[in-house]
Write a protein that holds these residues in place. Structure first.
Motif, PDB file in Angstrom:
ATOM      1  N   THR A  42       0.836  -1.200   0.000  1.00 55.34           N
ATOM      2  CA  THR A  42       0.000   0.000   0.000  1.00 55.34           C
ATOM      3  C   THR A  42       0.871   1.250   0.000  1.00 55.34           C
ATOM      4  OG1 THR A  42      -0.107   0.237   2.396  1.00 55.34           O
ATOM      5  CG2 THR A  42      -1.773  -1.203   1.353  1.00 55.34           C
ATOM      6  N   GLY A  43       0.249   2.373  -0.303  1.00 56.31           N
ATOM      7  CA  GLY A  43       0.963   3.647  -0.242  1.00 56.31           C
ATOM      8  C   GLY A  43       1.517   3.938   1.142  1.00 56.31           C
ATOM      9  N   PHE A  44       0.791   3.505   2.184  1.00 54.63           N
ATOM     10  CA  PHE A  44       1.270   3.705   3.557  1.00 54.63           C
ATOM     11  C   PHE A  44       2.535   2.879   3.804  1.00 54.63           C
ATOM     12  CE2 PHE A  44      -3.404   4.195   3.787  1.00 54.63           C
ATOM     13  CZ  PHE A  44      -3.445   5.538   4.124  1.00 54.63           C
ATOM     14  N   GLU A  45       2.508   1.622   3.339  1.00 56.45           N
ATOM     15  CA  GLU A  45       3.686   0.754   3.487  1.00 56.45           C
ATOM     16  C   GLU A  45       4.842   1.285   2.641  1.00 56.45           C
ATOM     17  OE1 GLU A  45       1.279  -3.411   4.339  1.00 56.45           O
ATOM     18  OE2 GLU A  45       1.516  -2.695   2.267  1.00 56.45           O
ATOM     19  N   ARG A  46       4.527   1.833   1.477  1.00 53.90           N
ATOM     20  CA  ARG A  46       5.557   2.414   0.610  1.00 53.90           C
ATOM     21  C   ARG A  46       6.278   3.560   1.331  1.00 53.90           C
ATOM     22  NH1 ARG A  46       6.856   6.681  -2.337  1.00 53.90           N
ATOM     23  NH2 ARG A  46       7.792   6.382  -4.386  1.00 53.90           N
ATOM     24  N   ASP A  47       5.512   4.460   1.946  1.00 49.10           N
ATOM     25  CA  ASP A  47       6.116   5.585   2.668  1.00 49.10           C
ATOM     26  C   ASP A  47       7.071   5.080   3.745  1.00 49.10           C
ATOM     27  OD1 ASP A  47       4.635   7.303   1.082  1.00 49.10           O
ATOM     28  OD2 ASP A  47       3.129   7.714   2.633  1.00 49.10           O
ATOM     29  N   ARG A  48       6.659   4.061   4.473  1.00 48.20           N
ATOM     30  CA  ARG A  48       7.517   3.482   5.518  1.00 48.20           C
ATOM     31  C   ARG A  48       8.743   2.817   4.891  1.00 48.20           C
ATOM     32  NH1 ARG A  48       7.467  -1.253   9.073  1.00 48.20           N
ATOM     33  NH2 ARG A  48       8.712  -0.634  10.863  1.00 48.20           N
ATOM     34  N   ALA A  49       8.551   2.128   3.765  1.00 46.70           N
ATOM     35  CA  ALA A  49       9.666   1.469   3.077  1.00 46.70           C
ATOM     36  C   ALA A  49      10.714   2.492   2.655  1.00 46.70           C
ATOM     37  CB  ALA A  49       9.158   0.689   1.868  1.00 46.70           C
ATOM     38  N   VAL A  50      10.270   3.623   2.147  1.00 44.60           N
ATOM     39  CA  VAL A  50      11.209   4.680   1.745  1.00 44.60           C
ATOM     40  C   VAL A  50      11.962   5.198   2.963  1.00 44.60           C
ATOM     41  CG1 VAL A  50      11.369   7.021   0.789  1.00 44.60           C
ATOM     42  CG2 VAL A  50       9.940   5.292  -0.350  1.00 44.60           C
ATOM     43  N   ARG A  51      11.262   5.394   4.070  1.00 45.04           N
ATOM     44  CA  ARG A  51      11.940   5.844   5.296  1.00 45.04           C
ATOM     45  C   ARG A  51      12.968   4.821   5.775  1.00 45.04           C
ATOM     46  NH1 ARG A  51       6.669   7.376   6.712  1.00 45.04           N
ATOM     47  NH2 ARG A  51       6.505   5.703   8.239  1.00 45.04           N
ATOM     48  N   LEU A  52      12.718   3.536   5.462  1.00 48.38           N
ATOM     49  CA  LEU A  52      13.645   2.471   5.865  1.00 48.38           C
ATOM     50  C   LEU A  52      14.762   2.236   4.843  1.00 48.38           C
ATOM     51  CD1 LEU A  52      11.084  -0.097   7.324  1.00 48.38           C
ATOM     52  CD2 LEU A  52      12.725   1.292   8.603  1.00 48.38           C
ATOM     53  N   GLY A  53      14.730   2.994   3.750  1.00 50.26           N
ATOM     54  CA  GLY A  53      15.833   2.909   2.797  1.00 50.26           C
ATOM     55  C   GLY A  53      15.515   2.407   1.404  1.00 50.26           C
ATOM     56  N   ALA A  54      14.261   2.112   1.105  1.00 51.51           N
ATOM     57  CA  ALA A  54      13.908   1.680  -0.252  1.00 51.51           C
ATOM     58  C   ALA A  54      14.130   2.824  -1.235  1.00 51.51           C
ATOM     59  CB  ALA A  54      12.461   1.212  -0.309  1.00 51.51           C
TER      60      ALA A  54
END
Length: 92
Positions: free
Chosen positions: A56-68
């Motif tokens: 989801t977009g919410f998971e994507r935002d978190r993934a980017v914060r984690l380095g994706a």
């Protein structure tokens, strides 16, 4: 090695979704676990030709914060082609 996400533009069940891919299958699963995804949501051969998770977009935002790494449509297609599993064989 890196994990990649494209833009969350795919609508499904009232949410926006995107793809998460990685250079290495172990890295993809490790990152997914760190993100809190269930391994049962993994999509790969033989169902699809490139190992990935739909997130989801919410998971994507978190993934980017984690380095994706954020990718354009063209960039994620290039990653997809690079990690594509020929004939459904295991990814290297």
């Amino acid at each position: 090695m890196a994990v990649y996400v494209d833009a969350a533009i795919w609508k499904h069940e009232g949410l926006l979704w995107c793809h998460m891919l990685a250079d290495d299958l172990a890295e993809l699963h490790r990152f997914a676990t760190h993100l809190g995804l269930k391994l049962s949501s993994y999509q790969g051969p033989p169902k699809t030709s490139a190992p990935h998770y739909d997130i989801t977009g919410f998971e994507r935002d978190r993934a980017v914060r984690l380095g994706a790494v954020e990718c354009s449509r063209e960039e994620i297609v290039a990653v997809f082609r690079r990690v594509k599993v020929p004939n459904g064989k295991a990814m290297r």
